[in-house]
Design a protein around this motif. Structure first.
Motif, PDB file in Angstrom:
ATOM      1  N   GLU A  59       1.728 -22.535  63.163  1.00 60.93           N
ATOM      2  CA  GLU A  59       1.154 -22.165  61.879  1.00 60.93           C
ATOM      3  C   GLU A  59       2.307 -21.925  60.887  1.00 60.93           C
ATOM      4  O   GLU A  59       3.440 -21.764  61.291  1.00 60.93           O
ATOM      5  CB  GLU A  59       0.374 -20.867  62.115  1.00 60.93           C
ATOM      6  CG  GLU A  59      -0.532 -20.478  61.008  1.00 60.93           C
ATOM      7  CD  GLU A  59      -1.343 -19.254  61.388  1.00 60.93           C
ATOM      8  OE1 GLU A  59      -0.740 -18.271  61.862  1.00 60.93           O
ATOM      9  OE2 GLU A  59      -2.565 -19.284  61.188  1.00 60.93           O
ATOM     10  N   SER A  60       1.974 -21.894  59.609  1.00 60.45           N
ATOM     11  CA  SER A  60       3.021 -21.737  58.599  1.00 60.45           C
ATOM     12  C   SER A  60       3.859 -20.481  58.821  1.00 60.45           C
ATOM     13  O   SER A  60       3.326 -19.384  58.940  1.00 60.45           O
ATOM     14  CB  SER A  60       2.376 -21.657  57.219  1.00 60.45           C
ATOM     15  OG  SER A  60       3.367 -21.331  56.278  1.00 60.45           O
ATOM     16  N   PRO A  61       5.178 -20.649  58.888  1.00 63.12           N
ATOM     17  CA  PRO A  61       6.036 -19.461  59.010  1.00 63.12           C
ATOM     18  C   PRO A  61       6.068 -18.653  57.716  1.00 63.12           C
ATOM     19  O   PRO A  61       6.675 -17.586  57.677  1.00 63.12           O
ATOM     20  CB  PRO A  61       7.409 -20.049  59.333  1.00 63.12           C
ATOM     21  CG  PRO A  61       7.377 -21.434  58.782  1.00 63.12           C
ATOM     22  CD  PRO A  61       5.955 -21.897  58.854  1.00 63.12           C
ATOM     23  N   TYR A  62       5.417 -19.167  56.680  1.00 61.83           N
ATOM     24  CA  TYR A  62       5.408 -18.448  55.403  1.00 61.83           C
ATOM     25  C   TYR A  62       4.195 -17.528  55.272  1.00 61.83           C
ATOM     26  O   TYR A  62       4.061 -16.813  54.288  1.00 61.83           O
ATOM     27  CB  TYR A  62       5.402 -19.443  54.230  1.00 61.83           C
ATOM     28  CG  TYR A  62       6.690 -20.220  54.168  1.00 61.83           C
ATOM     29  CD1 TYR A  62       7.815 -19.660  53.579  1.00 61.83           C
ATOM     30  CD2 TYR A  62       6.807 -21.476  54.739  1.00 61.83           C
ATOM     31  CE1 TYR A  62       9.012 -20.341  53.555  1.00 61.83           C
ATOM     32  CE2 TYR A  62       7.996 -22.164  54.721  1.00 61.83           C
ATOM     33  CZ  TYR A  62       9.097 -21.596  54.126  1.00 61.83           C
ATOM     34  OH  TYR A  62      10.291 -22.265  54.108  1.00 61.83           O
ATOM     35  N   LEU A  63       3.298 -17.583  56.263  1.00 64.47           N
ATOM     36  CA  LEU A  63       2.074 -16.780  56.171  1.00 64.47           C
ATOM     37  C   LEU A  63       2.364 -15.345  56.602  1.00 64.47           C
ATOM     38  O   LEU A  63       2.730 -15.095  57.742  1.00 64.47           O
ATOM     39  CB  LEU A  63       0.986 -17.375  57.067  1.00 64.47           C
ATOM     40  CG  LEU A  63      -0.370 -16.693  56.982  1.00 64.47           C
ATOM     41  CD1 LEU A  63      -1.001 -16.895  55.612  1.00 64.47           C
ATOM     42  CD2 LEU A  63      -1.309 -17.198  58.076  1.00 64.47           C
ATOM     43  N   PRO A  64       2.195 -14.376  55.673  1.00 66.46           N
ATOM     44  CA  PRO A  64       2.469 -12.989  56.055  1.00 66.46           C
ATOM     45  C   PRO A  64       1.340 -12.397  56.896  1.00 66.46           C
ATOM     46  O   PRO A  64       0.219 -12.882  56.866  1.00 66.46           O
ATOM     47  CB  PRO A  64       2.549 -12.245  54.705  1.00 66.46           C
ATOM     48  CG  PRO A  64       2.364 -13.265  53.643  1.00 66.46           C
ATOM     49  CD  PRO A  64       1.769 -14.488  54.273  1.00 66.46           C
TER      50      PRO A  64
ATOM     51  N   ASP B 110      -1.238  -9.359  57.417  1.00 67.60           N
ATOM     52  CA  ASP B 110      -1.851  -8.341  56.558  1.00 67.60           C
ATOM     53  C   ASP B 110      -1.374  -6.967  57.007  1.00 67.60           C
ATOM     54  O   ASP B 110      -1.278  -6.685  58.200  1.00 67.60           O
ATOM     55  CB  ASP B 110      -3.374  -8.412  56.671  1.00 67.60           C
ATOM     56  CG  ASP B 110      -3.913  -9.717  56.085  1.00 67.60           C
ATOM     57  OD1 ASP B 110      -3.261 -10.252  55.167  1.00 67.60           O
ATOM     58  OD2 ASP B 110      -4.958 -10.198  56.555  1.00 67.60           O
TER      59      ASP B 110
ATOM     60  N   SER C 274       5.379  -8.962  50.926  1.00 66.02           N
ATOM     61  CA  SER C 274       4.652  -9.883  50.062  1.00 66.02           C
ATOM     62  C   SER C 274       3.600  -9.141  49.244  1.00 66.02           C
ATOM     63  O   SER C 274       2.783  -8.410  49.788  1.00 66.02           O
ATOM     64  CB  SER C 274       3.981 -10.932  50.963  1.00 66.02           C
ATOM     65  OG  SER C 274       2.967 -11.606  50.267  1.00 66.02           O
ATOM     66  N   VAL C 275       3.666  -9.331  47.933  1.00 67.28           N
ATOM     67  CA  VAL C 275       2.605  -8.854  47.059  1.00 67.28           C
ATOM     68  C   VAL C 275       1.992 -10.104  46.433  1.00 67.28           C
ATOM     69  O   VAL C 275       2.612 -10.728  45.572  1.00 67.28           O
ATOM     70  CB  VAL C 275       3.143  -7.914  45.961  1.00 67.28           C
ATOM     71  CG1 VAL C 275       1.996  -7.391  45.095  1.00 67.28           C
ATOM     72  CG2 VAL C 275       3.906  -6.752  46.577  1.00 67.28           C
ATOM     73  N   PRO C 276       0.798 -10.500  46.910  1.00 69.31           N
ATOM     74  CA  PRO C 276       0.241 -11.776  46.453  1.00 69.31           C
ATOM     75  C   PRO C 276       0.148 -11.863  44.935  1.00 69.31           C
ATOM     76  O   PRO C 276      -0.311 -10.929  44.278  1.00 69.31           O
ATOM     77  CB  PRO C 276      -1.159 -11.785  47.085  1.00 69.31           C
ATOM     78  CG  PRO C 276      -1.041 -10.906  48.277  1.00 69.31           C
ATOM     79  CD  PRO C 276      -0.074  -9.838  47.886  1.00 69.31           C
TER      80      PRO C 276
ATOM     81  N   GLU D 259       7.657 -12.256  46.935  1.00 70.43           N
ATOM     82  CA  GLU D 259       8.179 -11.630  48.143  1.00 70.43           C
ATOM     83  C   GLU D 259       9.562 -11.072  47.867  1.00 70.43           C
ATOM     84  O   GLU D 259      10.297 -11.610  47.051  1.00 70.43           O
ATOM     85  CB  GLU D 259       8.317 -12.667  49.266  1.00 70.43           C
ATOM     86  CG  GLU D 259       7.033 -12.991  49.982  1.00 70.43           C
ATOM     87  CD  GLU D 259       7.274 -13.909  51.174  1.00 70.43           C
ATOM     88  OE1 GLU D 259       6.719 -13.615  52.228  1.00 70.43           O
ATOM     89  OE2 GLU D 259       8.011 -14.898  51.038  1.00 70.43           O
TER      90      GLU D 259
END
Lengths: 343, 280
Positions: B3-8, B10, B47-49, B53
């Motif tokens: 999966e994307s390594p960029y996905l934080p 929650d 990360s603050v959507p 980041e």
């Protein structure tokens, strides 16, 4: 090796454009320059080009791409995004194919980067050997003028006919499926191909073996005077980074829609020549001087990426040389000067 | 392919403790209830959507009770300023932990001299508290902490506890003290504390974290004390955009070739970066 007639190649391309669900990209003329762009007809395809403005990396590492999508109802939800478009790219010169192989190593190193890799894997790469080299190209010196791998198919203009070398099953499948007429290459065709390769001339040359670059760069890191003199006219514009087929540094940032209910995290090309590249939040900049940034790029090309991936990360395409406004970014010239000054 | 390594992941802000005008301590818990699983000295991408980041060092020790962790955040950029406006219970994203931590195993049984300047206490605290929680695993522990002024001292309550403990030595200093402010500690830059420290040369490691200017002077003082370079450990700040060794922003040169601070650091042995101008 197979042979395809020019007319048959044109029909093959037109067939792909009409019938293949994938996007067909090729080299087209724009103004008096060349670009990789979507093909609408084989008539647009210019396999006799010298160099394109941008390398094909834009299809695997787009100028700007979305990594995550944010959607907010009660709470914000982040989802990974990868806008993969299946493509067939026609007319990639060997130095660019070698650059793509280098990028593959960068993005498949753990942790893998699916945004790059899935785009790359979804692409058919059809190369073409150079029929002429651009004025600033020095691929001959960098051993990147030809390649035995990194392509699905490789074409060479034999005059009215093209030699077709099949690199992968993916390439073979494309030919088989099309039903295009191919002849087996004769001994004379093979000789002609070798002759054409041998006759390829480069105006720009690096005067020593690329394998000597890592040591040369290492020895010259502290040659402050050299870097300062050569960077004196640098605009810090980052054009050399943007047009380079092996530059891959990027910035990550967020964009929010005006509704504030949707947004995205994107990455976009960045460049180590740009002033704020190595700056941290408190304002400290670890490569504050132009000369430091200028040097960094050459160190990356000749030494740093070699340490990490064993690649000389300059493929001699000459794009940075020809597109640098003050014309101070020619790697062949810089490397030659360093070599001449060697003690 | 993963999966994307960029996905934080929650995560939820459990507790917000303002510390100074610029710094706030956030206690954070991953929503999957897992511990972060970090080593002292590692960092996360917060990360603050919609904002972005920022790489932030983890300020709590993995020995801390419960599955939460702490980040000390200075409001200095877009992400950190927005973080300062969030409330307890608000959601953020966390990627990581990333990077190499302090070499805690190598330092076991050794004397440890911690030297923190300003916000440098934040990453160092992850190791200080580790050493205090496992006090018998380390020999002599000394902490030197310097700030510009008394109002900038971080973790005031905890520092008060360090002063009281008789199994460690704690020294603090401020560059200056405004008139009318009560201050019983030393006045002067942090290097003024170093000459008076007794060091067992055979057994001491110095662990240093602070702004670049502090490193230059502290390293000179440690050299005068004859602490060998390979027994000086430091943590570098860079703006890691990806944390994955790819984006190029944190790359520096060093003795073993180039380093990506996000993966090869942020903790380095001084011997490996000494003399390399991009490092300090």
């Amino acid at each position: 090796m197979k042979i395809i007639k020019k007319d048959d190649l044109d029909s093959f391309v037109d067939e792909l454009i009409v019938n293949d669900p994938r996007e067909v990209v090729g080299v087209k003329e724009r103004g008096n320059k060349y670009v990789f762009d979507t093909l609408r007809s084989s008539e647009e395809l210019r396999l006799d080009y010298d160099v394109t403005i941008l390398p094909p990396k834009k299809y695997f590492l787009p100028q700007r791409e979305t990594l995550l999508k944010f959607r907010s109802n009660d709470k914000i939800k982040a989802e990974p995004e990868n806008d993969v478009i299946e493509r067939i790219i026609l007319g990639i010169h060997p130095y660019d194919l070698i650059a793509i192989q280098q990028m593959d190593r960068v993005f498949s190193e753990e942790p893998e980067d699916p945004n790059y890799l899935k785009k790359q894997e979804s692409t058919v790469l059809i190369g073409v050997n150079m029929s002429k080299a651009s004025e600033r190209c020095f691929a001959g010196s960098m051993k990147t003028a030809f390649t035995d791998d990194g392509y699905d198919l490789m074409l060479t203009d034999l005059g009215g006919r093209y030699a077709v070398e099949i690199g992968t099953d993916k390439g073979k499948e494309l030919l088989d499926k099309s039903g295009v007429t191919l002849e087996d290459a004769s001994e004379d065709d093979r000789k002609l191909l070798e002759e054409i390769k041998n006759n390829l001339k480069f105006e720009t040359k690096m005067n020593f073996e690329p394998g000597e670059l890592p040591e040369l760069m290492k020895a010259n890191y502290g040659n402050d005077k050299f870097w300062e003199e050569n960077a004196e006219n640098c605009y810090s514009c980052g054009t050399c980074n943007l047009v380079c087929p092996t530059c891959y540094c990027f910035d990550v940032k967020d964009l929010m829609e005006v509704t504030l209910t949707e947004g995205s995290r994107i990455r976009q090309w960045d460049g180590c020549l740009l002033e704020h590249f190595a700056e941290v939040a408190g304002g400290e900049n670890f490569r504050e001087e132009r000369a430091e940034r200028y040097r960094h790029r050459y160190m990356r090309k000749g030494l740093y990426l070699h340490n990490k991936f064993e690649d000389i990360a300059c493929v001699g395409c000459g794009r940075c040389s020809s597109q640098c406004v003050p014309d101070i970014a020619d790697p062949a010239e810089i490397f030659n000067k360093l070599k001449e000054g060697e003690i | 392919m993963n999966e994307s390594p960029y996905l934080p992941e929650d995560a939820t802000i459990l507790k917000i403790t303002p510390m100074t005008e610029r710094e706030t301590l956030f206690e954070i818990k991953l929503d999957n209830y897992n511990a972060l699983g970090h080593q002292p000295g590692q960092f996360v991408e917060v990360s603050v959507p919609g904002v972005g980041e920022a790489p932030i060092s983890i300020s709590s020790s993995p020995t801390k009770k419960g599955n939460s962790f702490e980040l000390c955040v200075r409001a200095v950029g877009n992400v950190t300023n927005v973080l300062h406006g969030l409330k307890e219970g608000d959601k953020i994203g966390i990627r990581g932990p990333y990077g190499t931590g302090f070499p805690v195993d190598e330092l076991k049984g050794k004397d440890v001299l911690f030297i923190a300047g300003g916000l440098g206490i934040a990453p160092l605290r992850s190791f200080i508290n580790y050493a205090l929680d496992r006090r018998d695993e380390f020999a002599d522990v000394k902490i030197l902490y310097g700030c510009r002024a008394p109002c900038e001292i971080l973790y005031g309550d905890e520092v008060g506890g360090w002063k009281e403990r008789d199994d460690i030595r704690y020294h603090e200093t401020v560059d200056r003290c405004p008139e009318g402010v009560c201050w019983e500690g030393n006045i002067g830059v942090i290097t003024t504390l170093i000459p008076g420290i007794d060091i067992d040369l055979e057994n001491t490691y110095a662990v240093v974290c602070g702004p670049p200017i502090m490193y230059r002077f502290v390293l000179m003082e440690l050299d005068k004390k004859n602490i060998p370079d390979e027994r000086i450990i430091l943590s570098l700040e860079r703006h890691m955009k990806c944390g994955l060794g790819k984006c190029g922003h944190c790359q520096i040169n060093g003795s073993k070739g180039e380093y990506y601070v996000c993966q090869d650091g942020p903790v380095f042995n001084y011997a490996d970066i000494k003399g390399f101008e991009e490092a300090l």
